[in-house]
Design a protein around this motif. Structure first.
Motif, PDB file in Angstrom:
ATOM      1  N   CYS A 248      15.992 -23.119 -75.576  1.00 37.19           N
ATOM      2  CA  CYS A 248      15.037 -23.608 -76.576  1.00 37.19           C
ATOM      3  C   CYS A 248      14.527 -24.999 -76.210  1.00 37.19           C
ATOM      4  N   SER A 252      10.721 -24.840 -75.237  1.00 33.85           N
ATOM      5  CA  SER A 252       9.976 -25.309 -76.408  1.00 33.85           C
ATOM      6  C   SER A 252       9.948 -26.833 -76.465  1.00 33.85           C
ATOM      7  N   ASN A 269       6.273 -21.570 -79.382  1.00 38.48           N
ATOM      8  CA  ASN A 269       7.495 -21.082 -80.012  1.00 38.48           C
ATOM      9  C   ASN A 269       7.438 -19.591 -80.291  1.00 38.48           C
ATOM     10  N   SER A 385      11.858 -27.360 -81.178  1.00 36.01           N
ATOM     11  CA  SER A 385      12.824 -26.486 -80.501  1.00 36.01           C
ATOM     12  C   SER A 385      13.839 -25.909 -81.482  1.00 36.01           C
TER      13      SER A 385
END
Length: 412
Positions: A248, A252, A269, A385
């Motif tokens: 993540c 992201s 995302n 994230s």
């Protein structure tokens, strides 16, 4: 040249972005004057993401709800609980760290031409008014609370529509998602342009005098990202959280760090959620909602800068008041998207808890704008994230409860 493009396309997007990052830093440091025109790539990339995100959210949510079948699990309750818990714990950690490493500031001239909200009620009122905003105006202004509200209402209204209508909406949703993938393919160029702009425009010299404040702010955010959030995910999924956390952050957090916009990162995302194999009906709602209320980074900023003002003025703070600040910073952070200027303009509201005059609090906001080049980047990376992280954690928890085995390493 054809072979070069073929090799480039074989690289993962993350590797391409890292190459763009390195090239951007090299050009900005070695030949800043010649590199300056390349800033346009960053502006185009962020502009394209911001432009497509509101339409993407509207059609994805509307399509998901219109085709939602009764009794189908969406995990939204668990996700919202994780969002609120993560935001509160981030504020609490920031308060604890601020007491352990108190920071005093040399106050600067206050932020000019901006007005902070008068209280929590005003923040929440703005948030609620955004819910009933004109739908066209909501899309134009990227008001995601308003877009979500109208998308939900339209989706419910279309529940009994003919299948052909639902198919058409679904096709629009798929087409816009495809457009998002095209935009994201230009991420390496976009990141390169953003890095060049950041280094050539802002520099880092002006930040050195605020080294301790930045260390506390960034240290808190990193602690939340790599200790607090993984602990929450572990207790939710009962699996090693770090493969998911690192993915993540990598896919992201990096783009959010450079775009400094949760709205611009919504398409990124959603693409990551799709790659993780998550339920589209869930993430199409949870990701834009997270961009509005999941604000751990904002809670850290509000708490740290407010307590910096407290320490600067020599105000004594007891434990109950500090806990109240944690709650207040979490509530303010959730409403940050409803206030122009985001988390920094909510500092006077939190500072009023300690009787700090508004003119002094606005001087702290001025400090916030000076360090914003790093503060806002880390804040957005943490906020954005975490949207994917908690959405995935809630779904993996549900799969575990249903008796489906989840191997986090395989899942990511």
């Amino acid at each position: 040249m054809k072979d070069l493009f073929k090799k480039w396309n074989q690289l993962s997007l993350v590797k391409q972005i890292i190459i763009g990052l390195v090239v951007g830093i090299f050009l900005a440091v070695a030949i800043p004057a010649a590199a300056k025109p390349l800033v346009i790539f960053g502006s185009l990339f962020v502009g394209a993401l911001k432009g497509i995100a509101p339409v993407l959210v509207l059609f994805l949510v509307m399509s998901a709800i219109a085709q939602h079948k009764s009794g189908q699990q969406t995990n939204m309750k668990a996700i919202i609980i994780l969002y609120l818990l993560g935001t509160f714990l981030a504020g609490l950690i920031a308060v604890i760290v601020s007491f352990a490493f108190p920071v005093s500031l040399t106050l600067v001239k206050g932020a000019e031409g901006v007005t902070a909200p008068g209280g929590v009620v005003e923040v929440l009122k703005t948030l609620l008014l955004n819910v009933v905003d004109n739908p066209v105006k909501a899309i134009f202004n990227a008001n995601y609370i308003g877009i979500l509200a109208w998308a939900v209402v339209l989706g419910i209204a279309l529940r009994n529509a003919p299948d052909t209508t639902k198919t058409m909406i679904s096709n629009f949703s798929d087409a816009i998602s495809k457009m998002v993938t095209w935009v994201i393919r230009f991420a390496p160029l976009g990141i390169m342009g953003l890095v060049i702009e950041s280094i050539t425009t802002n520099g880092l010299e002006s930040l050195l005098s605020y080294g301790k404040l930045l260390a506390v702010l960034i240290g808190c955010m990193l602690f939340v990202a790599f200790v607090v959030n993984p602990a929450i995910v572990f207790f939710t999924t009962r699996q090693n959280p770090y493969p998911l956390v690192l993915r993540c952050v990598r896919e992201s957090g990096i783009t959010a760090f450079f775009t400094r916009s949760s709205a611009a990162n919504i398409p990124v995302n959603m693409r990551l959620c799709e790659k993780l194999g998550l339920d589209k009906d869930t993430y199409s709602v949870s990701i834009p909602l997270g961009a509005t209320i999941n604000m751990a980074g904002a809670a850290v900023t509000i708490s740290v800068l407010t307590l910096a003002a407290v320490h600067t003025l020599g105000i004594e703070v007891d434990i109950p008041t500090a806990i109240i600040l944690s709650v207040l910073s979490a509530v303010c952070a959730c409403g940050a998207s409803g206030v122009a200027g985001g988390s920094l303009l909510l500092i006077p509201l939190a500072a009023s808890l300690f009787g700090i005059p508004n003119d002094v609090a606005m001087q702290i906001v001025g400090v916030g704008f000076i360090i914003g080049v790093l503060q806002d980047s880390f804040e957005t990376a943490l906020n954005s994230s975490t949207d994917v992280l908690f959405t995935a954690a809630a779904e993996y928890r549900n799969r575990r409860k249903e008796g489906k085995s989840i191997n986090m390493k395989q899942a990511v």
